[in-house]
Design a protein around this motif. Structure first.
Motif, short mmCIF file in Angstrom:
data_model
loop_
_atom_site.label_atom_id
_atom_site.label_comp_id
_atom_site.label_asym_id
_atom_site.label_seq_id
_atom_site.Cartn_x
_atom_site.Cartn_y
_atom_site.Cartn_z
N SER A 11 0.83 -1.21 0.00
CA SER A 11 0.00 0.00 0.00
C SER A 11 0.86 1.26 0.00
O SER A 11 0.53 2.24 -0.68
CB SER A 11 -0.94 -0.01 1.21
N THR B 144 -4.87 0.53 -4.38
CA THR B 144 -4.57 -0.74 -3.71
C THR B 144 -5.78 -1.65 -3.84
O THR B 144 -6.80 -1.45 -3.20
CB THR B 144 -4.22 -0.52 -2.23
N SER C 213 0.50 -5.96 -6.19
CA SER C 213 0.02 -4.89 -7.05
C SER C 213 0.79 -4.89 -8.36
O SER C 213 1.97 -5.26 -8.40
CB SER C 213 0.18 -3.53 -6.35
#
Length: 298
Positions: free
Chosen positions: A11, A21, A27
């Motif tokens: 994050s 996020t 990610s």
């Protein structure tokens, strides 16, 4: 360290790059959406795979700059600090980054084998240079992971995401195998230099004061990371760098054993062994007989 930015979580890194996020552990980031940047140091608390698409900003790890150009991949392991440098005031990053936290793969097959992907420990002049076809494969893996992230999280999400991360890393092993062959000019003479380094080492008094040469020491002397050097030697010889060093030690020992004026213990100390019994054990392991038997036979 000046200008150190710490990214402990996925994050944190998403916020820095203006990315949403979608999953707390993984990610896929479009770097073109990030704000223009300047030189700074970054600490990563997770695994990162960078795909750079244009010539903007140089990554440094340790004392050296990555061999990092358009169409290259760089791998960063948790706990590493990387410096971003550029010649101007600011620059706009372009490319993509896959980031995943160690907790994502914990308890999975990838979690058990992540140490086998030694390119996460590579550094200067060791980035992965990919062709256009290879780039499409990398982007396809990124796209599949991004698709799963955009899909509502369910019981299948983690398995599919981790499987695609593992597939990407397995492709990268293949691409690195190709690079070891196609970049032969860059690696030309490495084995000769390795052999010369070991010969010089054992012709001095350094073994008595420093002990046996380690793979890390040899790699540093030849300007490689230990992991990249070890993989390169393995590809070229079929033996690990440690096995190569041990073979050299045994060759040196065989020559010196003929000198009847020296005891086996003296020879062991000369070669860098702290304890003679360790030398005897290695010699017998590699030759099938003890040093005293070898002396008697010859």
């Amino acid at each position: 360290m000046d200008n150190l930015i710490r990214f402990e979580t996925v994050s944190d890194y998403n916020v820095f790059n203006n990315a949403e996020t979608l999953h707390p552990m993984v990610s896929v980031i479009d770097m073109a959406k990030a704000n223009p940047r300047h030189a700074y140091n970054m600490y990563f608390g997770f695994y990162t795979v960078f795909l750079k698409e244009v010539n903007c900003g140089d990554l440094r790890y340790g004392k050296n700059t990555y061999d990092y150009q358009e169409g290259t991949l760089v791998f960063i392991a948790p706990g590493q600090v990387v410096r971003v440098e550029n010649t101007g005031e600011t620059y706009q990053p372009k490319g993509y980054a896959l980031v995943f936290h160690p907790d994502l793969i914990r308890g999975t097959s990838l979690g058990g084998s992540i140490q086998d992907y030694t390119f996460f420990s590579y550094h200067s002049n060791e980035a992965l240079h990919i062709s256009e076809r290879e780039r499409k494969i990398v982007l396809d893996c990124f796209t599949k992971i991004a698709y799963e992230l955009e899909h509502a999280i369910d019981k299948h999400s983690r398995t599919l995401i981790v499987s695609n991360v593992e597939m990407l890393l397995n492709y990268c092993i293949r691409f690195y195998d190709r690079q070891f062959i196609t970049r032969d000019e860059v690696h030309k003479g490495v084995l000769e230099r390795f052999e010369h380094l070991l010969n010089n080492y054992f012709q001095t008094n350094r073994p008595q004061s420093l002990g046996l040469p380690s793979v890390a020491w040899c790699a540093n002397e030849l300007n490689f990371s230990a992991s990249y050097f070890g993989d390169l030697v393995k590809k070229e010889t079929g033996r690990t760098a440690q096995e190569y060093i041990q073979a050299k030690v045994i060759d040196m020992a065989k020559e010196r054993i003929f000198d009847q004026s020296k005891s086996i213990s003296e020879i062991a100390y000369e070669l860098g062994f702290k304890y003679p019994q360790h030398f005897t054990r290695l010699f017998k392991q590699k030759t099938g007989i003890a040093p005293t038997e070898y002396r008697a036979l010859n």
